[in-house]
Scaffold this motif. Sequence first.
Motif, PDB file in Angstrom:
ATOM      1  N   VAL A 175       0.841  -1.197   0.000  1.00 36.72           N
ATOM      2  CA  VAL A 175       0.000   0.000   0.000  1.00 36.72           C
ATOM      3  C   VAL A 175       0.880   1.253   0.000  1.00 36.72           C
ATOM      4  N   THR A 176       0.568   2.170  -0.911  1.00 34.42           N
ATOM      5  CA  THR A 176       1.272   3.453  -1.005  1.00 34.42           C
ATOM      6  C   THR A 176       0.288   4.563  -0.638  1.00 34.42           C
ATOM      7  N   PRO A 177       0.783   5.774  -0.398  1.00 35.30           N
ATOM      8  CA  PRO A 177      -0.146   6.882  -0.146  1.00 35.30           C
ATOM      9  C   PRO A 177      -1.151   7.090  -1.287  1.00 35.30           C
ATOM     10  N   ILE A 178      -0.730   6.831  -2.507  1.00 34.18           N
ATOM     11  CA  ILE A 178      -1.615   6.979  -3.662  1.00 34.18           C
ATOM     12  C   ILE A 178      -2.724   5.922  -3.617  1.00 34.18           C
ATOM     13  N   THR A 179      -2.357   4.684  -3.292  1.00 29.97           N
ATOM     14  CA  THR A 179      -3.343   3.615  -3.169  1.00 29.97           C
ATOM     15  C   THR A 179      -4.329   3.927  -2.056  1.00 29.97           C
ATOM     16  N   LEU A 180      -3.807   4.399  -0.936  1.00 35.37           N
ATOM     17  CA  LEU A 180      -4.655   4.723   0.207  1.00 35.37           C
ATOM     18  C   LEU A 180      -5.602   5.870  -0.137  1.00 35.37           C
ATOM     19  N   ARG A 181      -5.098   6.878  -0.835  1.00 32.30           N
ATOM     20  CA  ARG A 181      -5.952   7.992  -1.263  1.00 32.30           C
ATOM     21  C   ARG A 181      -7.070   7.483  -2.174  1.00 32.30           C
ATOM     22  N   ALA A 182      -6.735   6.584  -3.096  1.00 28.78           N
ATOM     23  CA  ALA A 182      -7.741   6.048  -4.012  1.00 28.78           C
ATOM     24  C   ALA A 182      -8.824   5.269  -3.261  1.00 28.78           C
ATOM     25  N   ALA A 183      -8.448   4.596  -2.179  1.00 24.73           N
ATOM     26  CA  ALA A 183      -9.419   3.830  -1.393  1.00 24.73           C
ATOM     27  C   ALA A 183     -10.309   4.730  -0.546  1.00 24.73           C
ATOM     28  N   LEU A 184      -9.806   5.901  -0.145  1.00 24.08           N
ATOM     29  CA  LEU A 184     -10.543   6.770   0.775  1.00 24.08           C
ATOM     30  C   LEU A 184     -11.258   7.947   0.109  1.00 24.08           C
ATOM     31  N   VAL A 185     -10.849   8.352  -1.070  1.00 23.83           N
ATOM     32  CA  VAL A 185     -11.425   9.531  -1.713  1.00 23.83           C
ATOM     33  C   VAL A 185     -12.929   9.387  -2.015  1.00 23.83           C
TER      34      VAL A 185
ATOM     35  N   ALA B 185     -15.163  11.716   7.384  1.00 20.75           N
ATOM     36  CA  ALA B 185     -14.350  10.820   8.202  1.00 20.75           C
ATOM     37  C   ALA B 185     -15.230   9.770   8.872  1.00 20.75           C
ATOM     38  N   ALA B 186     -16.381  10.183   9.395  1.00 19.72           N
ATOM     39  CA  ALA B 186     -17.303   9.239  10.037  1.00 19.72           C
ATOM     40  C   ALA B 186     -17.800   8.210   9.032  1.00 19.72           C
ATOM     41  N   GLU B 187     -18.066   8.637   7.825  1.00 19.83           N
ATOM     42  CA  GLU B 187     -18.522   7.727   6.776  1.00 19.83           C
ATOM     43  C   GLU B 187     -17.425   6.727   6.407  1.00 19.83           C
ATOM     44  N   ALA B 188     -16.179   7.182   6.364  1.00 16.89           N
ATOM     45  CA  ALA B 188     -15.057   6.293   6.061  1.00 16.89           C
ATOM     46  C   ALA B 188     -14.888   5.244   7.159  1.00 16.89           C
ATOM     47  N   ILE B 189     -15.023   5.657   8.418  1.00 14.62           N
ATOM     48  CA  ILE B 189     -14.928   4.702   9.531  1.00 14.62           C
ATOM     49  C   ILE B 189     -16.016   3.652   9.400  1.00 14.62           C
ATOM     50  N   TYR B 190     -17.242   4.099   9.181  1.00 17.30           N
ATOM     51  CA  TYR B 190     -18.389   3.199   9.091  1.00 17.30           C
ATOM     52  C   TYR B 190     -18.217   2.168   7.970  1.00 17.30           C
ATOM     53  N   ASN B 191     -17.695   2.608   6.832  1.00 16.09           N
ATOM     54  CA  ASN B 191     -17.600   1.727   5.670  1.00 16.09           C
ATOM     55  C   ASN B 191     -16.306   0.921   5.586  1.00 16.09           C
ATOM     56  N   LEU B 192     -15.205   1.423   6.153  1.00 15.71           N
ATOM     57  CA  LEU B 192     -13.916   0.754   5.950  1.00 15.71           C
ATOM     58  C   LEU B 192     -13.406  -0.050   7.135  1.00 15.71           C
ATOM     59  N   ASP B 193     -13.860   0.234   8.354  1.00 11.18           N
ATOM     60  CA  ASP B 193     -13.368  -0.517   9.509  1.00 11.18           C
ATOM     61  C   ASP B 193     -13.760  -1.981   9.369  1.00 11.18           C
ATOM     62  N   GLY B 194     -12.778  -2.851   9.335  1.00  9.44           N
ATOM     63  CA  GLY B 194     -13.014  -4.285   9.173  1.00  9.44           C
ATOM     64  C   GLY B 194     -13.034  -4.731   7.723  1.00  9.44           C
ATOM     65  N   SER B 195     -12.898  -3.798   6.785  1.00 14.81           N
ATOM     66  CA  SER B 195     -12.877  -4.175   5.369  1.00 14.81           C
ATOM     67  C   SER B 195     -11.471  -4.646   4.988  1.00 14.81           C
ATOM     68  N   GLU B 196     -11.321  -5.082   3.748  1.00 14.89           N
ATOM     69  CA  GLU B 196     -10.058  -5.642   3.290  1.00 14.89           C
ATOM     70  C   GLU B 196      -9.449  -4.771   2.201  1.00 14.89           C
ATOM     71  N   LEU B 197      -8.138  -4.568   2.283  1.00 14.16           N
ATOM     72  CA  LEU B 197      -7.391  -3.848   1.256  1.00 14.16           C
ATOM     73  C   LEU B 197      -6.095  -4.602   0.998  1.00 14.16           C
ATOM     74  N   MET B 198      -5.937  -5.078  -0.231  1.00 13.55           N
ATOM     75  CA  MET B 198      -4.756  -5.838  -0.652  1.00 13.55           C
ATOM     76  C   MET B 198      -4.503  -7.044   0.265  1.00 13.55           C
ATOM     77  N   GLY B 199      -5.562  -7.739   0.615  1.00 12.85           N
ATOM     78  CA  GLY B 199      -5.448  -8.963   1.384  1.00 12.85           C
ATOM     79  C   GLY B 199      -5.309  -8.785   2.887  1.00 12.85           C
ATOM     80  N   ARG B 200      -5.371  -7.567   3.387  1.00 13.57           N
ATOM     81  CA  ARG B 200      -5.240  -7.312   4.824  1.00 13.57           C
ATOM     82  C   ARG B 200      -6.499  -6.637   5.346  1.00 13.57           C
ATOM     83  N   THR B 201      -6.927  -6.988   6.541  1.00 16.20           N
ATOM     84  CA  THR B 201      -8.086  -6.372   7.164  1.00 16.20           C
ATOM     85  C   THR B 201      -7.682  -5.040   7.777  1.00 16.20           C
ATOM     86  N   LEU B 202      -8.445  -3.999   7.456  1.00 13.13           N
ATOM     87  CA  LEU B 202      -8.147  -2.656   7.934  1.00 13.13           C
ATOM     88  C   LEU B 202      -8.800  -2.383   9.282  1.00 13.13           C
TER      89      LEU B 202
END
Length: 155
Positions: free
Chosen positions: A40-50, A83-100
Motif C-alpha cells: 500500500v502506497t499513499p496513492i493507493t490509500l488515497r484512491a481507497a478513501l477519496v 471521516a465518520a462515513e469512512a470509519i463506518y464503511n472501511l473498519d473491518g474491510s479488506e485492502l490488498m489482502g489485509r483487514t483494515l
Amino acid sequence: MSTAVADGGSSSVGASAAAATATSLQSNRSLYVGGLAEEVTPITLRAALVPFGPIKSIDVPMDYGKGTHKGFAFVEFEESEDAAEAIYNLDGSELMGRTLTVNLARAAGQVKLGSNQAIWSQDEWFQNQTGEKEQAEMEEKQKREKDDAETMKER
C-alpha cells in the motif's frame, strides 16, 4: 520521518480562531488506518478513501530500517462527516489482502490508566518500591544487631 501528501487549503478566519477550530475539529476529521499491507502506497490509500470525501492530508510513517512503512497511516478529511462515513464503511474491510482497522486518531501524548505504559516506567513508583524495601531491610538489620548485642551482654 514520514511520507505526507497534502492538498492546499486556506482560510480567511483569524489565526487564533483557526487554530482553536482546527484543534477541536482535528480529532473528528483525522483517522488512524491500521493493518496496511506493505504494497500500500499513499496513492493507493488515497484512491481507497477519496470516495468518502475530499482528503486534506495523508501521513504514512516510515520504518527506515526496513525501507517500508510501519503498517499504518493517518488520514485527515476536509469534513468530519466524511471521516465518520469512512470509519463506518472501511473498519473491518479488506485492502490488498489485509483487514483494515479504521478509527478516530488520538493525540500521541494521551496516556490513560490501564494503557500500554508499564507502572515501573514511572520514576516515582520505582523509587517508592526500592526505598521502602531498603528501609525495611535496614530496620530488620538494626533489630538483629540490637538483639545480638543484648545476647552478648547476657553471656
